[in-house]
Design an enzyme around this catalytic site. Structure first.
Site, PDB file in Angstrom:
ATOM      1  N   ASN A 127       0.663  -1.159  -0.019  1.00  0.00           N
ATOM      2  CA  ASN A 127      -0.107   0.125   0.010  1.00  0.00           C
ATOM      3  C   ASN A 127       0.972   1.113  -0.005  1.00  0.00           C
ATOM      4  O   ASN A 127       2.029   1.080  -0.083  1.00  0.00           O
ATOM      5  CB  ASN A 127      -0.878   0.256   1.179  1.00  0.00           C
ATOM      6  CG  ASN A 127      -0.223  -0.169   2.432  1.00  0.00           C
ATOM      7  OD1 ASN A 127       0.563   1.022   2.724  1.00  0.00           O
ATOM      8  ND2 ASN A 127      -0.182  -1.035   3.330  1.00  0.00           N
ATOM      9  N   ASP A 147      -4.248  -6.523   4.990  1.00  0.00           N
ATOM     10  CA  ASP A 147      -5.176  -7.204   5.634  1.00  0.00           C
ATOM     11  C   ASP A 147      -5.489  -8.482   5.063  1.00  0.00           C
ATOM     12  O   ASP A 147      -6.058  -9.412   5.629  1.00  0.00           O
ATOM     13  CB  ASP A 147      -6.554  -6.364   5.259  1.00  0.00           C
ATOM     14  CG  ASP A 147      -6.738  -5.123   6.191  1.00  0.00           C
ATOM     15  OD1 ASP A 147      -7.347  -4.110   5.788  1.00  0.00           O
ATOM     16  OD2 ASP A 147      -6.318  -5.026   7.347  1.00  0.00           O
ATOM     17  N   LYS A 167       7.501 -17.819 -10.912  1.00  0.00           N
ATOM     18  CA  LYS A 167       6.940 -16.589 -11.279  1.00  0.00           C
ATOM     19  C   LYS A 167       5.390 -17.078 -12.116  1.00  0.00           C
ATOM     20  O   LYS A 167       5.407 -17.936 -12.869  1.00  0.00           O
ATOM     21  CB  LYS A 167       7.551 -15.694 -12.180  1.00  0.00           C
ATOM     22  CG  LYS A 167       6.969 -14.576 -12.957  1.00  0.00           C
ATOM     23  CD  LYS A 167       8.066 -13.661 -13.831  1.00  0.00           C
ATOM     24  CE  LYS A 167       7.055 -12.561 -14.460  1.00  0.00           C
ATOM     25  NZ  LYS A 167       7.739 -12.269 -15.601  1.00  0.00           N
ATOM     26  N   PHE A 203      -4.559   3.095  14.954  1.00  0.00           N
ATOM     27  CA  PHE A 203      -4.647   3.984  13.986  1.00  0.00           C
ATOM     28  C   PHE A 203      -5.844   3.468  13.450  1.00  0.00           C
ATOM     29  O   PHE A 203      -6.332   2.121  13.376  1.00  0.00           O
ATOM     30  CB  PHE A 203      -3.590   4.166  13.032  1.00  0.00           C
ATOM     31  CG  PHE A 203      -2.773   5.303  13.641  1.00  0.00           C
ATOM     32  CD1 PHE A 203      -1.916   5.161  14.643  1.00  0.00           C
ATOM     33  CD2 PHE A 203      -2.529   6.778  12.864  1.00  0.00           C
ATOM     34  CE1 PHE A 203      -0.766   6.136  14.950  1.00  0.00           C
ATOM     35  CE2 PHE A 203      -1.672   7.581  13.198  1.00  0.00           C
ATOM     36  CZ  PHE A 203      -0.786   7.240  14.328  1.00  0.00           C
ATOM     37  N   LYS A 240     -13.093   0.202  16.293  1.00  0.00           N
ATOM     38  CA  LYS A 240     -11.879  -0.136  16.430  1.00  0.00           C
ATOM     39  C   LYS A 240     -11.229  -0.313  18.026  1.00  0.00           C
ATOM     40  O   LYS A 240     -10.817  -1.093  18.415  1.00  0.00           O
ATOM     41  CB  LYS A 240     -10.872   0.036  15.396  1.00  0.00           C
ATOM     42  CG  LYS A 240     -11.011  -0.394  14.116  1.00  0.00           C
ATOM     43  CD  LYS A 240     -10.400   0.272  12.884  1.00  0.00           C
ATOM     44  CE  LYS A 240     -10.474  -0.234  11.606  1.00  0.00           C
ATOM     45  NZ  LYS A 240      -9.947   0.419  10.480  1.00  0.00           N
ATOM     46  N   LYS A 270     -10.696  -3.578  19.549  1.00  0.00           N
ATOM     47  CA  LYS A 270      -9.505  -4.210  19.771  1.00  0.00           C
ATOM     48  C   LYS A 270      -8.744  -3.894  21.158  1.00  0.00           C
ATOM     49  O   LYS A 270      -7.665  -3.807  21.434  1.00  0.00           O
ATOM     50  CB  LYS A 270      -8.534  -3.382  18.503  1.00  0.00           C
ATOM     51  CG  LYS A 270      -9.155  -3.402  17.172  1.00  0.00           C
ATOM     52  CD  LYS A 270      -8.929  -4.712  16.216  1.00  0.00           C
ATOM     53  CE  LYS A 270      -9.700  -4.400  14.976  1.00  0.00           C
ATOM     54  NZ  LYS A 270      -9.406  -5.245  13.885  1.00  0.00           N
TER      55      LYS A 270
HETATM   56  O1  PMT Z   1       3.070   6.108   6.460  1.00  0.00           O
HETATM   57  P1  PMT Z   1       2.725   7.412   6.067  1.00  0.00           P
HETATM   58  O2  PMT Z   1       2.657   7.567   4.489  1.00  0.00           O
HETATM   59  O3  PMT Z   1       3.004   8.506   6.798  1.00  0.00           O
HETATM   60  O4  PMT Z   1       0.820   7.307   6.181  1.00  0.00           O
HETATM   61  C1  PMT Z   1       0.112   7.521   7.484  1.00  0.00           C
HETATM   62  C2  PMT Z   1      -0.731   6.496   7.578  1.00  0.00           C
HETATM   63  C3  PMT Z   1      -1.913   6.807   6.669  1.00  0.00           C
HETATM   64  C4  PMT Z   1      -0.349   4.958   7.044  1.00  0.00           C
HETATM   65  C5  PMT Z   1      -1.280   6.499   9.091  1.00  0.00           C
HETATM   66  O5  PMT Z   1      -1.496   7.767   9.550  1.00  0.00           O
HETATM   67  C6  PMT Z   1      -2.197   5.381   9.368  1.00  0.00           C
HETATM   68  O6  PMT Z   1      -3.220   5.693   9.245  1.00  0.00           O
HETATM   69  N1  PMT Z   1      -1.922   4.152   9.569  1.00  0.00           N
HETATM   70  C7  PMT Z   1      -2.673   3.178   9.972  1.00  0.00           C
HETATM   71  C8  PMT Z   1      -3.071   2.334   8.585  1.00  0.00           C
HETATM   72  C9  PMT Z   1      -4.175   1.424   8.838  1.00  0.00           C
HETATM   73  O7  PMT Z   1      -3.705   0.164   8.330  1.00  0.00           O
HETATM   74  O8  PMT Z   1      -5.245   1.751   9.322  1.00  0.00           O
HETATM   75  P2  PMT Z   1      -6.573   0.623   9.359  1.00  0.00           P
HETATM   76  O9  PMT Z   1      -7.817   1.407   9.687  1.00  0.00           O
HETATM   77  O10 PMT Z   1      -6.465  -0.386   8.097  1.00  0.00           O
HETATM   78  O11 PMT Z   1      -6.098  -0.456  10.614  1.00  0.00           O
HETATM   79  C10 PMT Z   1      -6.391  -0.299  11.994  1.00  0.00           C
HETATM   80  C11 PMT Z   1      -5.297  -0.451  13.061  1.00  0.00           C
HETATM   81  O12 PMT Z   1      -4.832  -1.835  12.938  1.00  0.00           O
HETATM   82  C12 PMT Z   1      -3.852   0.319  12.738  1.00  0.00           C
HETATM   83  O13 PMT Z   1      -3.331   0.602  13.859  1.00  0.00           O
HETATM   84  C13 PMT Z   1      -2.960  -0.789  12.047  1.00  0.00           C
HETATM   85  O14 PMT Z   1      -1.567  -1.048  12.513  1.00  0.00           O
HETATM   86  C14 PMT Z   1      -3.332  -2.081  12.441  1.00  0.00           C
HETATM   87  N2  PMT Z   1      -3.701  -3.391  11.912  1.00  0.00           N
HETATM   88  C15 PMT Z   1      -4.353  -3.487  10.724  1.00  0.00           C
HETATM   89  C16 PMT Z   1      -4.184  -4.908  10.181  1.00  0.00           C
HETATM   90  C17 PMT Z   1      -3.633  -5.857  10.452  1.00  0.00           C
HETATM   91  N3  PMT Z   1      -3.364  -6.898   9.751  1.00  0.00           N
HETATM   92  N4  PMT Z   1      -3.039  -5.605  11.678  1.00  0.00           N
HETATM   93  C18 PMT Z   1      -2.821  -4.358  12.543  1.00  0.00           C
HETATM   94  O15 PMT Z   1      -2.447  -4.290  13.696  1.00  0.00           O
END
Ligand code: PMT
Length: 408
Positions: A211, A280, A290, A324, A338, A342
């Site tokens: 991503n 995800d 490949k 986040f 979340k 979580k």
């Molecule tokens: O890195 P930059 O370019 O500066 O951009 C910053 C950002 C936009 C990436 C950052 O501010 C941000 O939003 N990070 C979280 C991105 C994300 O995966 O958000 P989400 O809503 O999909 O996930 C929610 C939370 O679960 C996040 O804390 C993530 O780290 C966590 N997660 C998600 C999927 C997974 N399999 N395991 C996780 O722990």
């Protein structure tokens, strides 16, 4: 700021002279302490001329009477009390071993034990010595103690080899030292685990899913936290950013690797901030060859990756967990969901997919939700500024939770 600079006995001792200049250029007052071995590489007169102060060269150096001996014997206590930061450059393998094991057999090692302020270590040595298990063990003891490090750089070494072990540039060391003058030290003693960047999920030996995360938000948090005195471990996906000075980085590629790294650091952490954009979904059985392009469609059966945030939420105990939320719509509802599902103490919500903030951008705009029921808006601002606000709110939330009897 008053800086005491310990100079160890390595060929890089000559660069300590540049460091004195760099520190004084930043307005700091420098007192130099040299080990006996350092004096084999550089004359004390060099440092006396640069710092304008007498150079301390030994526990009883220059003592000619019993009164002198007594005053010399306690001089290290006076220096320890009078100075704000202790910097050791070059910090040789021998000095690191003595610091780690509490050996005090000269002025500098005695001063180290008596010093209670922040310590900045700038190691320099031959690559094999740097990589030796004994040195690495001493380093981990000293990192655990909360000392800041200007880690050595890769490059040509005086012993004719190349590799890790070259003293960090004096300006980088001076920059790290300078932080202790500028910022509040309200995170002293905290062990903060931060995740940043994307993950890459292989589809075959050539292709992967990822991503647009650049890591800037997570790296800004790590940079701000270490400047405020925290011990910071940064678990980072593949990004093109330098590891902030003083931060310990663990580089990973996939969500599974990130999960393993996070869980291995959880025990030692007091605050966990999950800024990484973790994939995800992933391909659980990656082909060894490949995939060949054909005219037909390519259906992909992807499995969900480990939900690291949820797993940390289940095992966090009394630690603070900050998640986040990156959403294109229903931002607050999704963030709140979340936070509850979580078991987060706080969620930093940011809209993504728009120009100028979020992924890759230098700016961000966030809404911080806390489980104490607060909603705080910050930005749009530089991610370094947003990072400071997030850390402020973490400390504030901790006080709130403690006040209502919910330890964190
Ligand atoms: O890195 P930059 O370019 O500066 O951009 C910053 C950002 C936009 C990436 C950052 O501010 C941000 O939003 N990070 C979280 C991105 C994300 O995966 O958000 P989400 O809503 O999909 O996930 C929610 C939370 O679960 C996040 O804390 C993530 O780290 C966590 N997660 C998600 C999927 C997974 N399999 N395991 C996780 O722990």
């Amino acid at each position: 700021m008053r800086v005491v600079l310990g100079v160890g006995g390595g060929i890089a001792a000559y660069k300590a002279a540049e460091l004195v200049r760099a520190l004084e250029k930043r307005g700091h007052q420098v007192q130099v302490v040299m080990t006996a071995a350092a004096q084999q590489f550089v004359q004390p007169l060099t440092f006396a001329a640069l710092s304008g102060q007498k150079v301390i060269t030994g526990l009883f150096a220059g003592a000619t009477s019993s009164e002198d001996t007594l005053s010399s014997a306690v001089e290290h206590i006076g220096v320890a009390q009078d100075y704000d930061v202790l910097v050791v450059a070059p910090a040789t393998a021998d000095l690191l071993a003595k610091f780690a094991n509490g050996i005090a057999d000269d002025f500098l090692t005695t001063l180290y034990l008596a010093f209670t302020g922040p310590v900045v270590l700038a190691p320099a040595m031959n690559s094999n010595m740097w990589n030796h298990a004994a040195t690495q063990r001493n380093l981990s003891v000293l990192r655990e103690r909360g000392h800041s490090f200007a880690d050595p750089e890769d490059g040509w070494l005086a012993c004719g080899t190349t590799g890790p072990g070259r003293l960090a540039e004096p300006d980088r060391i001076a920059e790290l030292v300078g932080r202790f003058a500028q910022t509040k030290h309200d995170l002293e003693g905290e062990h903060i685990l931060i995740t940043a960047g994307p993950t890459q999920e292989p589809l075959d030996p050539v292709r992967y899913i990822t991503n647009r995360s650049s890591g800037k938000m997570g790296y800004a948090l790590a940079n701000a936290a270490v400047a405020r005195g925290a011990l910071v471990t940064l678990v980072s996906g593949p990004v093109s950013l330098p590891v902030p000075l003083g931060v310990t980085a663990i580089h990973v590629r996939t969500a599974v690797e990130m999960r393993d790294a996070v869980m291995s650091c959880l025990e030692d952490s007091s605050i966990i901030i999950k800024a990484a954009a973790v994939a995800d979904y992933y391909l659980s059985a990656v082909p060894h060859r490949k995939m060949k392009k054909t005219a037909a469609r390519l259906p992909l059966e992807l499995d969900p990756t480990p939900d690291i945030l949820a797993e940390v939420g289940q095992k966090k105990g009394g630690r603070m967990l900050i998640g986040f939320a990156a959403e294109t719509d229903h931002l607050i509802d999704e963030a709140r969901r979340k936070m509850v599902t979580k078991n987060c103490d706080m969620v930093v919500a940011n809209l993504v997919g728009q120009e100028g903030t979020g992924f890759e951008a230098d700016l961000n705009e966030v809404t911080i939700l806390t489980r104490a029921g607060e909603t705080i808006h910050a930005g749009p601002a530089e991610k370094s500024e947003i990072a400071e606000r997030i850390l402020d709110q973490i400390l504030r939330l901790r006080l709130t939770l403690r006040a209502i009897g919910e330890t964190a």
